[in-house]
Write a protein that holds these residues in place. Structure first.
Motif, short mmCIF file in Angstrom:
data_model
loop_
_atom_site.label_atom_id
_atom_site.label_comp_id
_atom_site.label_asym_id
_atom_site.label_seq_id
_atom_site.Cartn_x
_atom_site.Cartn_y
_atom_site.Cartn_z
N ARG A 7 0.86 -1.19 0.00
CA ARG A 7 0.00 0.00 0.00
C ARG A 7 0.89 1.23 0.00
N GLY A 8 0.31 2.39 0.20
CA GLY A 8 1.10 3.62 0.20
C GLY A 8 1.57 4.04 1.57
N ASP A 9 1.84 3.07 2.46
CA ASP A 9 2.26 3.39 3.81
C ASP A 9 3.75 3.15 3.99
N LEU A 10 4.26 3.52 5.17
CA LEU A 10 5.69 3.41 5.43
C LEU A 10 6.15 1.96 5.49
N MET A 11 5.35 1.06 6.02
CA MET A 11 5.75 -0.34 6.05
C MET A 11 5.95 -0.87 4.63
N SER A 12 5.07 -0.51 3.73
CA SER A 12 5.23 -0.94 2.33
C SER A 12 6.52 -0.38 1.74
N ALA A 13 6.83 0.87 2.07
CA ALA A 13 8.07 1.48 1.57
C ALA A 13 9.29 0.76 2.12
N MET A 14 9.25 0.38 3.38
CA MET A 14 10.39 -0.32 3.97
C MET A 14 10.53 -1.72 3.39
N VAL A 15 9.42 -2.37 3.08
CA VAL A 15 9.47 -3.68 2.43
C VAL A 15 10.13 -3.54 1.06
N GLU A 16 9.82 -2.48 0.34
CA GLU A 16 10.46 -2.24 -0.95
C GLU A 16 11.96 -2.06 -0.78
N HIS A 17 12.38 -1.33 0.26
CA HIS A 17 13.81 -1.18 0.54
C HIS A 17 14.45 -2.54 0.80
N GLU A 18 13.76 -3.37 1.57
CA GLU A 18 14.27 -4.69 1.90
C GLU A 18 14.49 -5.51 0.63
N GLU A 19 13.53 -5.46 -0.27
CA GLU A 19 13.60 -6.28 -1.48
C GLU A 19 14.58 -5.73 -2.50
N ALA A 20 15.00 -4.47 -2.33
CA ALA A 20 15.94 -3.89 -3.27
C ALA A 20 17.34 -4.47 -3.10
N GLY A 21 17.61 -5.12 -1.97
CA GLY A 21 18.87 -5.82 -1.81
C GLY A 21 19.95 -5.01 -1.14
N ASP A 22 20.10 -3.75 -1.51
CA ASP A 22 21.17 -2.93 -0.94
C ASP A 22 20.66 -2.07 0.21
N LYS A 23 19.52 -2.41 0.72
CA LYS A 23 18.86 -1.54 1.69
C LYS A 23 18.73 -2.24 3.05
N LEU A 24 17.49 -2.53 3.43
CA LEU A 24 17.21 -3.15 4.73
C LEU A 24 17.21 -4.66 4.63
N THR A 25 17.81 -5.32 5.61
CA THR A 25 17.61 -6.76 5.74
C THR A 25 16.26 -6.98 6.42
N ALA A 26 15.79 -8.22 6.39
CA ALA A 26 14.50 -8.52 7.04
C ALA A 26 14.57 -8.20 8.53
N ASP A 27 15.69 -8.49 9.17
CA ASP A 27 15.84 -8.21 10.59
C ASP A 27 15.88 -6.71 10.84
#
Length: 384
Positions: A196-216
């Motif tokens: 969705r257009g919320d912050l959790m969705s944005a952070m999930v996108e960062h996670e999936e980008a690979g160079d961003k957030l790990t799942a932890d």
């Protein structure tokens, strides 16, 4: 050393005792504005590195969810990890982005004020100061309405580790931290399936980008943002209202300039009273040499009442021209949610008194039992 109910008289004695003091356990203490500001900005001072935690009696920190969530979050890490993680979420907390929350925040505030008016008498903490920031940060993260009420006691139990780490504190803090983390893990999984257009969705996108957030890192960041997103603001609102009710002559100034008023309320009774740092590289504070591994605590609540910095500092003056405080910290650890906290308070206080001009305190107020977080457990008020 410092009283929980009213620490400011104790702070005066500490400021007068010297620029840098040493506690019985060797911890260095600063209470004056200049020194506290220096501590908050000095890049040679940081958070205690995890390799030093065993020396502090926390060898098993990673086994405790409450400690793990702290020592691996923005609150507990140093560059370069801190720099990378903060950069990933800082765009969500700019003044411009937060300003977009103004219409929804205003609607929430008006709804809660009307409920207080209908009730007549209410506990301001449970009726307003907690649910408002909880709902705002939940709106930003994408937490559904029905799930929000459960978090107040969970976050309070978890944040108790900021004051002291004892088996008794961890007995409540660990399951609270785990409950929050488990909930956010499920929410992240849902957003991976249905973004969705919320912050959790944005952070999930960062996670999936690979160079961003790990799942932890995603779970740790989301937990920090959720907890810090309303913990500080809840206490800003309750401390601020108590001060305004105790000083009714200040209300015209509040209505004339809410932004300046909120800055003075932050200075006068800060929701966060101290920050801790560990010496990472040799440096000095007030001419005192500091060696790596030493711990130093800056009592920013004391600094905000320092007569060397503020004229007549124990007086609440919403017309004070120069009231820039250390209530949100400083340097790289400056509070990420400061724009959001300011927005909520700047809207809330004027609307409360415009709609409830007879608002007043009742007996039974209870302060939180904390040296770090200053606020109220209960603040009974009558609305009419």
């Amino acid at each position: 050393m410092v009283g929980r109910e009213d620490p400011y008289g104790h702070y005066t004695k500490l400021r007068e005792a010297g620029a840098v003091l040493r506690a019985a356990d060797g911890t260095l203490i600063v209470t004056r504005f200049a020194e506290c500001q220096s501590v908050s900005r000095d890049h040679k001072l940081g958070k205690m590195p995890v390799e030093l935690l065993p020396e502090a009696g926390l060898a098993d920190w990673a086994e405790h969810p409450a400690l793990y969530g702290y020592f691996t979050s923005l609150l507990g890490i140093n560059p370069p990890d801190h720099t990378r993680l903060r950069r990933l979420v800082s765009s969500s907390f700019t003044v411009r982005r937060v300003e977009q929350l103004r219409p929804a925040t205003t609607r929430m505030i008006d709804t809660m004020i009307e409920a207080m008016a209908a009730a007549g008498t209410a506990d301001f903490v449970s009726a307003f100061a907690f649910p408002l920031p909880c709902n705002v940060i939940s709106e930003l993260l994408g937490i559904p309405d029905a799930d929000r009420a459960q978090f107040q006691h969970l976050v309070q139990d978890w944040s108790a580790v900021l004051d002291e780490v004892t088996p008794e504190v961890l007995l409540k803090a660990d399951p609270a931290a785990k409950a929050v983390r488990d909930y956010l893990r499920d929410l992240a999984a849902e957003r991976r399936r249905h973004p969705r257009g919320d912050l959790m969705s944005a952070m999930v996108e960062h996670e999936e980008a690979g160079d961003k957030l790990t799942a932890d890192e995603l779970l740790t960041m989301a937990g920090l943002l959720f907890a810090a997103g309303f913990e500080t603001t809840t206490n800003l609102l309750s401390n601020g209202l108590a001060a305004l009710l105790d000083h009714p002559e200040q209300r015209p100034a509040l209505l004339a300039d809410p932004a300046a008023a909120v800055e003075e309320l932050l200075r006068f009774d800060s929701p966060v009273q101290n920050i801790d740092r560990t010496v990472l590289e040799p440096t000095t504070v007030a001419g005192v040499p500091l060696e790596p591994g030493q711990r130093i605590v800056a009592y920013t609540g004391a600094a905000n009442r320092d007569p060397r910095r503020f004229t007549d500092p124990d007086r609440l003056d919403l017309n004070r021209a120069d009231n820039a405080s250390l209530s949100f910290g400083g340097g790289i650890h400056y509070c990420l949610g400061a724009p959001m906290a300011r927005l909520e308070a700047q809207i809330a206080f004027p609307r409360l008194f415009e709609r409830l001009p007879e608002l007043r305190r009742e007996e039974g107020a209870e302060r939180r039992d904390s040296l770090t977080i200053r606020g109220f457990e209960m603040l009974p008020v009558t609305a009419n």
